[in-house]
Design an enzyme around this catalytic site. Structure first.
Site, PDB file in Angstrom:
ATOM      1  CG  ASP A 100      -2.179  -0.667   1.101  1.00 13.82           C
ATOM      2  OD1 ASP A 100      -2.656  -0.748  -0.035  1.00 13.82           O
ATOM      3  OD2 ASP A 100      -2.729  -1.134   2.116  1.00 13.82           O
TER       4      ASP A 100
HETATM    5  C1  GLC Z   1      -0.670   2.506   5.908  1.00 21.99           C
HETATM    6  C2  GLC Z   1       0.208   1.386   6.417  1.00 21.99           C
HETATM    7  C3  GLC Z   1       0.008   0.134   5.608  1.00 21.99           C
HETATM    8  C4  GLC Z   1      -1.460  -0.175   5.537  1.00 21.99           C
HETATM    9  C5  GLC Z   1      -2.279   1.035   5.083  1.00 21.99           C
HETATM   10  C6  GLC Z   1      -3.736   0.703   5.178  1.00 21.99           C
HETATM   11  O1  GLC Z   1      -0.344   2.831   4.609  1.00 21.99           O
HETATM   12  O2  GLC Z   1       1.570   1.716   6.385  1.00 21.99           O
HETATM   13  O3  GLC Z   1       0.691  -0.944   6.195  1.00 21.99           O
HETATM   14  O4  GLC Z   1      -1.650  -1.208   4.613  1.00 21.99           O
HETATM   15  O5  GLC Z   1      -2.006   2.125   5.890  1.00 21.99           O
HETATM   16  O6  GLC Z   1      -4.542   1.714   4.704  1.00 21.99           O
HETATM   17  C1  GLC Z   2      -1.567  -3.821   5.439  1.00 22.19           C
HETATM   18  C2  GLC Z   2      -2.797  -3.838   4.586  1.00 22.19           C
HETATM   19  C3  GLC Z   2      -2.606  -4.718   3.377  1.00 22.19           C
HETATM   20  C4  GLC Z   2      -1.335  -4.372   2.670  1.00 22.19           C
HETATM   21  C5  GLC Z   2      -0.144  -4.375   3.608  1.00 22.19           C
HETATM   22  C6  GLC Z   2       1.124  -3.904   2.958  1.00 22.19           C
HETATM   23  O1  GLC Z   2      -1.399  -5.060   6.061  1.00 22.19           O
HETATM   24  O2  GLC Z   2      -3.914  -4.266   5.310  1.00 22.19           O
HETATM   25  O3  GLC Z   2      -3.694  -4.600   2.500  1.00 22.19           O
HETATM   26  O4  GLC Z   2      -1.145  -5.289   1.639  1.00 22.19           O
HETATM   27  O5  GLC Z   2      -0.407  -3.529   4.702  1.00 22.19           O
HETATM   28  O6  GLC Z   2       1.115  -2.550   2.682  1.00 22.19           O
END
Ligand code: GLC
Ligand code: GLC
Length: 809
Positions: free
Chosen positions: A483
């Protein structure tokens, strides 16, 4: 250092020191009513939705940590103590918290009084039961005064913690007999209320928090308890609590038992009232009567135990490594069920007020629970698919109550669509139920736009193909699985979303990770089409997968490992040419587990590079070197200090991909080593470093660049649960559902000579025995079904109810 121990026969983790590094929690509830409960009795309860229907208040980020909870104050002369140590923190003579499957039990002693408190949510009920047994173990009679305590939340947890100008004039209660009814907002638009009761007459009560605590009082030392008198206060406006006062006289050796219930009840609109502004209490009273005596409570606890034992008996192993067995048999599967129930909503790191259900998160969670609850997995797949758009893209999140896509975040996370294929394939491999593909499912929750689930999968597949970039690799969109790799965003202002600001979806930035996913799940899609006999589609799909494989080998290979991406200017990400972020974990894991580069040796090279550059004693880091400064072209990943989260943290979710990849190239020792490093049971001894619960996975462990290397965060609600289960079960142990049979194909480390397993698959009970062939006695490797050798490793049940499989390695 440890703060407790596992009790495998009881399927419990037993905490023996209340001062754990973080609150160590458990989940109560299976269907609609849920509670979080910590090792000191902290936590909160909600009905269905942790944001909208929260029964009790919890203060995240509070000091001291972890308040509120369901608290029982025992006043014994001048000493006041709690069975769970908090909130008084009075030193106990004995303390144990047993977190079990769906219940938590606190066993403690102080000054010759023994407390035994069991908290659980009975199956099919909308309440939490707290059974408290108090025993006088001394030789003198004791008079104790017991004060119970919960603080009610005004349902919407966000309003409750922000809208004080309204809240402080809202609170309303009723008290009748030993039941405290919390009915805030019932007068107008709500037809539900909460109640808190005990199964005996009481000697007083309080419902006004400020009166109970006293002016500027604290929950550590409430005025009512200190002065040993309840005020019979009726909350009106202000903060609403439920507190019973009960005087107990215990003869030497005598034990008494009290049953407290915290419940949720609702009435049909026409039956809301009993009299003017008096709530109809019928639904609450039914539950209260049902659990008024010990017997029903014992029975409900026994039923709950049966439920869990039954569920977990679908897959069990025995082996010489007790840590492996306990994770596979108990905790990993339990955590998978919790992620099924909670998604990413409510934990001690997720406030229950934020994200809804993630499209990709929910699809991946399913990989870990589909063998336990296939029917519910089926419904989940259809719900998720109904949020997919007509062009195959997907809302990144959807709301659990309405099951509708979340507009705020929208779509454009280009890995999302492919996860739907992953989930559906896993379901069909488990059940053989191809009929799910014929189900008519909405697009964008619009019943006028619907088509078969198979068509949905086709659009998922096509979405990648219609979104290719300059190197014929998939466009990344707002982000892929990571993400925080935001290659099209360029966010400069504080507070802006890293994913949705700016162009977000450019025509150039490409993801090698999605390419690997496409190879894996594109092949899965082709396989499904083959089962249906759609030859042309199979051909088309296989060709596209081949082309993608070629594109990866050509433009997704960096020399020693797979590239991560191309950014919006076409520059490489995750390349030896970069100064920071030279190598990323995701494409190494996913490309290899999809089989890319296995033939030409790239696979092994890539995994060796992971070992060389990313592996630490606590697990594999997400990338290296960590980003030291913010990179506008990369986004959120470079916003974290080095070593945390996606910026070179050990992001546990993707470690199993590498471990699975190791099994694909047959390296059992490496695969197991990776599995072991992040596996909670194996790192129990370093709980003071790891800090989160030693019985469940956390999302992240601080990487080597972080000052607190090895410290975990964000336990419980993480895709790590599902993926480590996929890693250990179908790959390391090699019990892998295929479309027509169960494949028995283990890839064991030298440290494990074998194991036995019991696996229910499509109604057949597989008794599996895996061991090394005794070659000195002329035994040879092979698979034997009911004594007869078969070709290959695929065991088809052929209508049998029970099969014995011997696998000699
Ligand atoms: C932030 C976190 C990431 C997560 C995302 C969810 O970007 O760093 O780990 O997946 O929020 O919205
Ligand atoms: C968080 C989010 C997931 C994402 C991950 C890596 O765990 O829930 O959707 O893939 O972060 O950013």
């Amino acid at each position: 250092m440890k703060y407790g121990h596992f009790d495998d026969s009881a399927k419990e983790y037993v905490i023996t020191d209340p001062r754990t590094p973080n609150p160590w929690i458990n989940y109560l509830g299976n269907e609609d009513f849920f509670s979080l409960i910590s090792n000191t009795c902290g936590g909160y309860s909600f009905y269905k939705d942790a944001k909208l229907l929260r029964l009790t208040r919890y203060r995240y980020n509070n000091v001291p940590a972890d308040s509120n909870g369901r608290y029982y104050f025992i006043k014994d002369g001048e000493t006041v103590w709690n069975p769970g140590w908090q909130p008084t923190q009075t030193e106990l003579d004995f303390y144990e918290c047993h977190h079990g499957l769906g219940y938590s039990r606190f066993h403690s002693k102080k000054n010759e009084v023994e407390a035994d408190l069991t908290a659980f949510v009975p199956l099919h009920e909308t309440c939490e039961i707290n059974r408290l047994r108090l025993k006088n173990t001394g030789s003198e009679p004791k008079q104790l005064t017991l004060y119970s305590y919960v603080e009610f939340c005004f349902w919407n947890a966000v309003d409750d913690s922000t809208n004080f100008q309204r809240n402080l004039s809202l609170g309303e209660v009723e008290v009748k007999d030993s039941v405290i009814y919390h009915k805030t907002e019932y007068r107008e638009r709500r037809n539900h209320f909460a109640y808190y009761c005990v199964n005996r007459p009481i000697d007083g009560f309080d419902t006004d928090r400020d009166a109970f605590l006293g002016a500027y009082g604290t929950i550590q030392n409430p005025k009512a308890v200190r002065e040993n008198i309840s005020g019979q206060t009726m909350a009106s406006g202000g903060a609403v609590i439920g507190s019973h006062r009960i005087v107990l006289n215990l003869a030497p050796g005598e034990e008494q038992s009290l049953i407290f219930i915290l419940g949720y009840a609702e009435n049909p609109e026409e039956e809301k009232w009993e009299a003017l502004n008096v709530i109809n209490k019928k639904p609450a009273l039914q539950t209260i009567q049902k659990f008024a005596d010990e017997k029903t409570v014992d029975q409900a606890l026994a039923d709950l135990n049966d439920y869990w034992n039954q569920l977990l008996s679908r897959y069990t192993i025995t082996c010489s490594d007790e840590k492996l067995a306990r994770m596979v048999n108990i905790w990993n599967q339990y955590q998978c069920m919790v992620t099924f129930n909670m998604s990413r909503s409510a934990s001690y790191f997720e406030s229950g007020t934020g994200r809804g259900m993630g499209f990709r998160d929910s699809c991946q969670d399913l990989l870990g629970f589909v063998h336990l609850i296939p029917e519910r997995a089926r419904g989940r797949i259809l719900d998720i698919a109904a949020t997919q758009m007509e062009d195959g893209s997907a809302y990144h999140q959807y709301q659990p109550l309405t099951k509708r896509g979340n507009m705020d975040i929208g779509s454009g996370f280009n890995d999302d669509p492919l996860w739907l294929i992953a989930a559906t394939a896993a379901y069909i491999r488990e059940t053989g139920d191809l009929s799910i593909l014929d189900e008519e499912v909405d697009f964008d929750n619009n019943p006028t736009k619907k088509d078969s689930l198979l068509e949905h999968l086709k659009r998922s597949f096509n979405y990648t193909l219609t979104h290719l970039g300059p190197h014929s690799l998939p466009l990344i969109g707002r982000a892929d699985w990571n993400d925080c790799l935001n290659l099209n965003c360029f966010s400069k202002e504080p507070g802006e979303s890293f994913q949705t600001t700016g162009p977000s979806e450019g025509p150039v930035a490409e993801s090698v990770f999605i390419a690997g996913m496409f190879v894996k799940y594109g092949a899965e899609y082709a396989h499904l089409q083959e089962l249906l006999g759609n030859r042309l589609e199979v051909k088309r799909a296989r060709k596209a997968v081949e082309e993608m494989t070629e594109a990866i080998l050509k433009d997704g290979w960096d020399g020693e490992w797979f590239l991560r991406a191309y950014d919006a200017s076409g520059e490489k990400v995750g390349s030896s040419e970069n100064e920071e972020g030279k190598i990323f974990i995701e494409p190494q894991g996913f490309c290899v587990l999809a089989g890319v580069g296995v033939e030409n040796g790239y696979a092994q090279k890539a995994l060796d590079s992971v070992h060389r550059h990313l592996e630490t004693k606590y697990g594999i880091m997400l990338q290296q070197p960590a980003y030291q400064t913010y990179h506008l072209n990369l986004g959120e990943i470079s916003s974290y200090p080095p070593g945390y989260k996606e910026n070179a943290g050990i992001f546990c979710h993707n470690n199993p991909w590498v471990s699975i990849a190791e099994t694909v190239i047959g390296r059992g020792n490496q695969a197991f080593e990776i599995y072991r490093k992040t596996c909670p049971a194996y790192i129990e001894d370093i709980s003071e470093i790891h800090r989160t619960e030693p019985y469940v996975y956390s999302q992240m462990i601080a990487g080597a660049d972080a000052p607190k290397h090895g410290e975990a965060k964000n336990s419980w609600l993480t895709g790590t649960a599902a993926w480590t289960f996929v890693n250990v079960s179908p790959y390391i142990l090699g019990i892998r559902p295929d479309y027509s049979g169960l494949l028995i194909d283990p890839c064991l480390p030298d440290s494990l000579d074998g194991f036995t397993a019991r696996r229910i698959w499509r109604g057949c009970e597989f008794e599996i025995e895996v061991r090394r062939a005794d070659r000195s006695n002329g035994e040879q490797a092979g698979t034997f079904v009911d004594g007869a050798k078969i070709d290959g490793s695929l065991v088809e049940p052929d209508g049998k109810q029970k099969l014995h499989v011997l696998k000699l390695l």
